[in-house]
Design a protein around this motif. Structure first.
Motif, PDB file in Angstrom:
ATOM      1  N   SER A 125      -4.556   2.176  -2.968  1.00 33.25           N
ATOM      2  CA  SER A 125      -5.832   2.589  -2.365  1.00 33.25           C
ATOM      3  C   SER A 125      -6.692   3.402  -3.327  1.00 33.25           C
ATOM      4  O   SER A 125      -7.896   3.557  -3.104  1.00 33.25           O
ATOM      5  CB  SER A 125      -5.582   3.399  -1.090  1.00 33.25           C
ATOM      6  N   PRO A 175       0.781  -1.237   0.000  1.00 27.11           N
ATOM      7  CA  PRO A 175       0.000   0.000   0.000  1.00 27.11           C
ATOM      8  C   PRO A 175       0.815   1.292   0.000  1.00 27.11           C
ATOM      9  O   PRO A 175       0.329   2.318  -0.461  1.00 27.11           O
ATOM     10  CB  PRO A 175      -0.853  -0.103   1.270  1.00 27.11           C
ATOM     11  N   LYS A 229      -1.404   5.139  -6.040  1.00 26.68           N
ATOM     12  CA  LYS A 229      -1.245   4.187  -4.934  1.00 26.68           C
ATOM     13  C   LYS A 229      -2.377   3.154  -5.009  1.00 26.68           C
ATOM     14  O   LYS A 229      -3.456   3.442  -5.523  1.00 26.68           O
ATOM     15  CB  LYS A 229      -1.305   4.919  -3.583  1.00 26.68           C
TER      16      LYS A 229
END
Length: 148
Positions: free
Chosen positions: A56, A12, A54
Motif C-alpha cells: 500500500s 497486502p 508494504k
C-alpha cells in the motif's frame, strides 16, 4: 516458469521482502538461501532499499517491480507477462521494460509478453501477431538499442 500478473497480485499484509520470498517458501531452501535470493531479486529491480515496505506504500512502478522480482526470484528459464505495463505511466513503463531487457541478457530468461502496447513491442526481438487465435505474422526484429 515465472508469471507476472497484469494487476501485480501482491499480498497486502506482507512486506516487499515477504511478497518475493513467498515464491520460495514451498521450495527446499534454507532461510539464509531465501534471504540471499530475495535480496538479489530486489537488487535486480532496484528495490533492495525498501524490503520492509508494504504494497500500500508503493507506487505503481514499484509494485510492478516487486511482481517482477517475485517472478524472477527462482531464475526461471521462461517468464510470462500479462500486459506488464498496462497500469503504468510511460516513464515507469520504459523503466520496467529496460529492467526486463537487462534480466533477459544477464540471466538468459526468455520473456513472453501478452500485450497490445506499442511501448512494449518497441523492446521486443520477436513479435508474434495473433488474430482469432491463429498466428497472423511472425516478425523477427534486429534492434541495436531501444530509444526512450
Amino acid at each position: 516458469i515465472g508469471f507476472i500478473f497484469q494487476v501485480y497480485n501482491l499480498l497486502p499484509v506482507y512486506t516487499v521482502f515477504e511478497n518475493v520470498e513467498f515464491a520460495l517458501l514451498l521450495q527446499d531452501y534454507t532461510a539464509e538461501q531465501r534471504k540471499k535470493m530475495v535480496m538479489d531479486a530486489l537488487d535486480w529491480v532496484g528495490l533492495a532499499d525498501i524490503p520492509n515496505k508494504k504494497p500500500s506504500k508503493l507506487s505503481g512502478g514499484q509494485g510492478q517491480r516487486v511482481a517482477i522480482a517475485r517472478a524472477m526470484v527462482k531464475r526461471p528459464e521462461i517468464l510470462i507477462a500479462d500486459e506488464p505495463t498496462a497500469n503504468l505511466d510511460a516513464e515507469n513503463a520504459h523503466g520496467i521494460l529496460k529492467t526486463m531487457k537487462q534480466l533477459n541478457k544477464e540471466l538468459q530468461t526468455t520473456f513472453l509478453f501478452a500485450t497490445h502496447d506499442e511501448k512494449v513491442m518497441a523492446y521486443m526481438d520477436r513479435i508474434v501477431h495473433l488474430q482469432d487465435g491463429r498466428i497472423k505474422e511472425n516478425e523477427i526484429i534486429n534492434r541495436k538499442e531501444v530509444k526512450s
